[in-house]
Design a protein around this motif. Structure first.
Motif, PDB file in Angstrom:
ATOM      1  N   SER A  46      17.107  18.060 -16.278  1.00  0.00           N
ATOM      2  CA  SER A  46      16.395  18.160 -15.007  1.00  0.00           C
ATOM      3  C   SER A  46      17.022  17.250 -13.962  1.00  0.00           C
ATOM      4  O   SER A  46      17.157  17.617 -12.786  1.00  0.00           O
ATOM      5  CB  SER A  46      14.920  17.792 -15.194  1.00  0.00           C
ATOM      6  N   SER A  47      17.414  16.058 -14.388  1.00  0.00           N
ATOM      7  CA  SER A  47      18.009  15.092 -13.467  1.00  0.00           C
ATOM      8  C   SER A  47      19.347  15.584 -12.935  1.00  0.00           C
ATOM      9  O   SER A  47      19.634  15.482 -11.736  1.00  0.00           O
ATOM     10  CB  SER A  47      18.183  13.744 -14.166  1.00  0.00           C
ATOM     11  N   GLU A  48      20.180  16.123 -13.829  1.00  0.00           N
ATOM     12  CA  GLU A  48      21.481  16.622 -13.367  1.00  0.00           C
ATOM     13  C   GLU A  48      21.317  17.811 -12.437  1.00  0.00           C
ATOM     14  O   GLU A  48      22.015  17.920 -11.417  1.00  0.00           O
ATOM     15  CB  GLU A  48      22.367  17.010 -14.550  1.00  0.00           C
ATOM     16  N   HIS A 264      21.331  33.464  -8.190  1.00  0.00           N
ATOM     17  CA  HIS A 264      21.620  32.028  -8.201  1.00  0.00           C
ATOM     18  C   HIS A 264      20.527  31.247  -8.936  1.00  0.00           C
ATOM     19  O   HIS A 264      20.817  30.302  -9.674  1.00  0.00           O
ATOM     20  CB  HIS A 264      21.773  31.507  -6.769  1.00  0.00           C
ATOM     21  N   LEU A 265      19.271  31.647  -8.738  1.00  0.00           N
ATOM     22  CA  LEU A 265      18.163  30.985  -9.436  1.00  0.00           C
ATOM     23  C   LEU A 265      18.309  31.150 -10.942  1.00  0.00           C
ATOM     24  O   LEU A 265      18.157  30.170 -11.700  1.00  0.00           O
ATOM     25  CB  LEU A 265      16.829  31.565  -8.968  1.00  0.00           C
ATOM     26  N   GLN A 266      18.633  32.360 -11.372  1.00  0.00           N
ATOM     27  CA  GLN A 266      18.802  32.615 -12.805  1.00  0.00           C
ATOM     28  C   GLN A 266      19.974  31.821 -13.361  1.00  0.00           C
ATOM     29  O   GLN A 266      19.921  31.301 -14.487  1.00  0.00           O
ATOM     30  CB  GLN A 266      19.031  34.113 -13.036  1.00  0.00           C
ATOM     31  N   SER A 267      21.041  31.687 -12.573  1.00  0.00           N
ATOM     32  CA  SER A 267      22.204  30.914 -13.007  1.00  0.00           C
ATOM     33  C   SER A 267      21.842  29.458 -13.236  1.00  0.00           C
ATOM     34  O   SER A 267      22.296  28.830 -14.203  1.00  0.00           O
ATOM     35  CB  SER A 267      23.313  31.028 -11.960  1.00  0.00           C
ATOM     36  N   HIS A 268      20.995  28.894 -12.358  1.00  0.00           N
ATOM     37  CA  HIS A 268      20.589  27.496 -12.511  1.00  0.00           C
ATOM     38  C   HIS A 268      19.649  27.306 -13.704  1.00  0.00           C
ATOM     39  O   HIS A 268      19.696  26.278 -14.389  1.00  0.00           O
ATOM     40  CB  HIS A 268      19.923  26.996 -11.224  1.00  0.00           C
ATOM     41  N   ILE A 269      18.815  28.302 -13.961  1.00  0.00           N
ATOM     42  CA  ILE A 269      17.929  28.236 -15.129  1.00  0.00           C
ATOM     43  C   ILE A 269      18.755  28.250 -16.413  1.00  0.00           C
ATOM     44  O   ILE A 269      18.497  27.483 -17.352  1.00  0.00           O
ATOM     45  CB  ILE A 269      16.924  29.411 -15.110  1.00  0.00           C
ATOM     46  N   ILE A 270      19.758  29.123 -16.453  1.00  0.00           N
ATOM     47  CA  ILE A 270      20.635  29.188 -17.625  1.00  0.00           C
ATOM     48  C   ILE A 270      21.391  27.866 -17.792  1.00  0.00           C
ATOM     49  O   ILE A 270      21.562  27.372 -18.912  1.00  0.00           O
ATOM     50  CB  ILE A 270      21.625  30.360 -17.476  1.00  0.00           C
ATOM     51  N   PHE A 271      21.835  27.284 -16.684  1.00  0.00           N
ATOM     52  CA  PHE A 271      22.528  25.989 -16.716  1.00  0.00           C
ATOM     53  C   PHE A 271      21.631  24.922 -17.334  1.00  0.00           C
ATOM     54  O   PHE A 271      22.052  24.144 -18.205  1.00  0.00           O
ATOM     55  CB  PHE A 271      22.936  25.606 -15.300  1.00  0.00           C
ATOM     56  N   TYR A 272      20.374  24.882 -16.894  1.00  0.00           N
ATOM     57  CA  TYR A 272      19.409  23.916 -17.431  1.00  0.00           C
ATOM     58  C   TYR A 272      19.237  24.114 -18.942  1.00  0.00           C
ATOM     59  O   TYR A 272      19.279  23.146 -19.717  1.00  0.00           O
ATOM     60  CB  TYR A 272      18.076  24.070 -16.715  1.00  0.00           C
ATOM     61  N   ASN A 273      19.048  25.355 -19.356  1.00  0.00           N
ATOM     62  CA  ASN A 273      18.856  25.637 -20.783  1.00  0.00           C
ATOM     63  C   ASN A 273      20.085  25.267 -21.610  1.00  0.00           C
ATOM     64  O   ASN A 273      19.966  24.777 -22.740  1.00  0.00           O
ATOM     65  CB  ASN A 273      18.507  27.113 -20.982  1.00  0.00           C
ATOM     66  N   LYS A 277      20.251  22.596 -24.706  1.00  0.00           N
ATOM     67  CA  LYS A 277      20.778  22.986 -26.015  1.00  0.00           C
ATOM     68  C   LYS A 277      22.035  22.215 -26.393  1.00  0.00           C
ATOM     69  O   LYS A 277      22.468  22.252 -27.544  1.00  0.00           O
ATOM     70  CB  LYS A 277      21.089  24.488 -26.021  1.00  0.00           C
ATOM     71  N   GLY A 278      22.627  21.550 -25.424  1.00  0.00           N
ATOM     72  CA  GLY A 278      23.870  20.838 -25.696  1.00  0.00           C
ATOM     73  C   GLY A 278      25.098  21.726 -25.645  1.00  0.00           C
ATOM     74  O   GLY A 278      26.154  21.375 -26.198  1.00  0.00           O
ATOM     75  N   ASP A 279      24.983  22.872 -24.969  1.00  0.00           N
ATOM     76  CA  ASP A 279      26.113  23.792 -24.827  1.00  0.00           C
ATOM     77  C   ASP A 279      26.978  23.323 -23.656  1.00  0.00           C
ATOM     78  O   ASP A 279      26.907  23.844 -22.538  1.00  0.00           O
ATOM     79  CB  ASP A 279      25.610  25.216 -24.587  1.00  0.00           C
ATOM     80  N   GLY A 280      27.792  22.330 -23.931  1.00  0.00           N
ATOM     81  CA  GLY A 280      28.589  21.712 -22.872  1.00  0.00           C
ATOM     82  C   GLY A 280      29.622  22.637 -22.264  1.00  0.00           C
ATOM     83  O   GLY A 280      29.906  22.555 -21.068  1.00  0.00           O
ATOM     84  N   VAL A 285      31.348  25.547 -17.216  1.00  0.00           N
ATOM     85  CA  VAL A 285      31.712  26.738 -16.450  1.00  0.00           C
ATOM     86  C   VAL A 285      30.849  26.823 -15.191  1.00  0.00           C
ATOM     87  O   VAL A 285      31.343  27.126 -14.097  1.00  0.00           O
ATOM     88  CB  VAL A 285      31.550  28.015 -17.301  1.00  0.00           C
ATOM     89  N   HIS A 286      29.552  26.565 -15.346  1.00  0.00           N
ATOM     90  CA  HIS A 286      28.629  26.562 -14.218  1.00  0.00           C
ATOM     91  C   HIS A 286      29.035  25.496 -13.205  1.00  0.00           C
ATOM     92  O   HIS A 286      29.068  25.759 -12.001  1.00  0.00           O
ATOM     93  CB  HIS A 286      27.200  26.306 -14.716  1.00  0.00           C
TER      94      HIS A 286
END
Length: 405
Positions: A46-48, A264-273, A277-280, A285-286
């Motif tokens: 959330s912070s990032e 764009h909203l969906q892209s940021h949600i996926i980035f957060y998830n 999950k630790g999928d660096g 890529v994001h």
């Protein structure tokens, strides 16, 4: 006034950005006890995300330091072949004796930096000697340097072509397809010996009456006067271009985001998830995409308004009514320069058919020197960046250049 309010908002959000970045570090650093709390990954994510939303993105570098030529690694260094007040001609000099076709790549002057074409350059480098127009942020150009009109873009294009010609191959991406075609047409009408060998136009608004997109329709919903009074402002005191009239990059960016807000909203949600999950790898890529996408520059007001008027409102080029510096632009005068047009089937910025219209305008180019490629299943950015560009489009461009060298 709107620019001043934007600067005030940025200054006010600085503490929030600092707090978010600090929080992200505290909840991810292995030496911090907070990193081992049950919900630490969510707090860090959330912070990032918050820090990236309020952050101001500066001009990124190309970062292209090497390539492969004939199967061998070759160093690449950047150097400026020419410098003008509003643009520098950047050369990616390869440390090799191998001679390849010289390519002049015209980057859009539409809000993003030339680095948006990083992938375009990367794919061209192994088999081409590449130059690119590296446009300057208008807010950094002192008012004493004068103004920048549509005719100035055409003049810059002609100067760069003459500098590298006559065996140069021109590639234009998106918005500059119109002034580049105008530049080549004027050179052809004057029988200029530096006319380029070939001209590749990619995803550009040659004739926006064909398959109009939301971008095209929006340009015609208001008068030119409305755009002048509502989106044009002056550069604040803190910048070298103080008092220059500009179309701010942050307004352009807001418009593009609003067009695809759900995406764009969906892209940021996926980035957060992915962060949780630790999928660096996916998160990186994001980051890379939005570091580029969110870095924007101001445009000279006169260039923006004239482009809006001449290209999107009055369609002067396809109607044969465009004049530049008092000279009528005649695309049908082009005979010696080969023409390739490239479009994306799913392009929602320059619809299919808009760039292809150049073939009808350049009717005196022999059929053997003309080609069109509609890339299936690809949107606007896919024709010059990403896997389809590298594997499908770039080879077509390469072969066309080879054929007409």
């Amino acid at each position: 006034m709107i620019y001043a309010l934007h600067e005030l908002q940025h200054a006010a959000s600085a503490p929030l950005q600092f707090w978010a970045e600090t929080s992200q570090q505290l909840f991810t650093n292995p030496f911090s006890p907070l990193a081992y709390l049950p919900q630490s990954s969510r707090v860090a994510a959330s912070s990032e995300l918050l820090a990236r939303v309020v952050k101001r993105y500066e001009k990124p570098g190309f970062g292209l330091t090497s390539t492969v030529v004939d199967g061998k690694p070759v160093a690449v260094r950047e150097e400026f072949a020419a410098e003008k007040p509003f643009c520098r001609l950047l050369h990616f000099r390869r440390e090799t004796a191998v001679v390849h076709p010289r390519v002049l790549l015209f980057a859009p002057l539409s809000g993003h930096y030339a680095t948006l074409l990083r992938d375009t350059v990367r794919a061209l480098l192994p088999e081409h000697d590449v130059y690119i127009t590296d446009w300057n942020d208008a807010r950094l150009v002192p008012l004493a340097e004068g103004y920048f009109h549509f005719a100035d873009y055409v003049a810059y294009a002609q100067d760069f072509i003459r500098l590298l010609g006559p065996d140069v191959h021109v590639i234009s991406v998106c918005q500059p397809t119109v002034p580049v075609l105008a530049a080549v047409a004027l050179m052809a009408a004057a029988d200029d010996p530096a006319q380029p060998r070939s001209m590749t136009l990619m995803g550009g608004p040659i004739d926006t009456r064909r398959a109009p997109t939301e971008v095209n329709r929006y340009a015609k919903t208001r008068s030119l006067r409305w755009f002048d009074t509502h989106v044009i402002t002056r550069v604040p005191l803190k910048y070298p271009g103080y008092m220059r009239r500009v179309y701010p990059g942050f307004l352009q960016h807001s418009g593009f985001v609003a067009m695809n807000s759900d995406r764009h909203l969906q892209s940021h949600i996926i980035f957060y998830n992915n962060l949780v999950k630790g999928d660096g790898e996916s998160a990186e890529v994001h980051r890379k995409f939005y570091d580029e996408y969110n870095a924007v520059m101001d445009l000279p007001a006169e260039y923006y308004l004239e482009t809006l008027d001449m290209v999107f409102m009055k369609h002067q080029l396809p109607q044969g009514e465009m004049t530049v510096a008092g000279k009528r632009v005649k695309p049908w005068a082009v005979r010696e320069t080969a023409l390739l047009t490239v479009e994306g089937e799913l392009d929602d910025i320059s619809g299919p058919g808009q760039t292809e219209a150049a073939h009808e305008l350049c009717r005196n180019i022999h059929a053997k020197k003309k080609a069109h490629y509609l890339v299936p299943g690809v949107g606007h950015y896919g024709i010059f960046s990403g896997k389809r560009w590298r594997e499908a489009v770039c080879p077509r461009v390469r072969d066309f250049i080879r054929e007409h060298s």
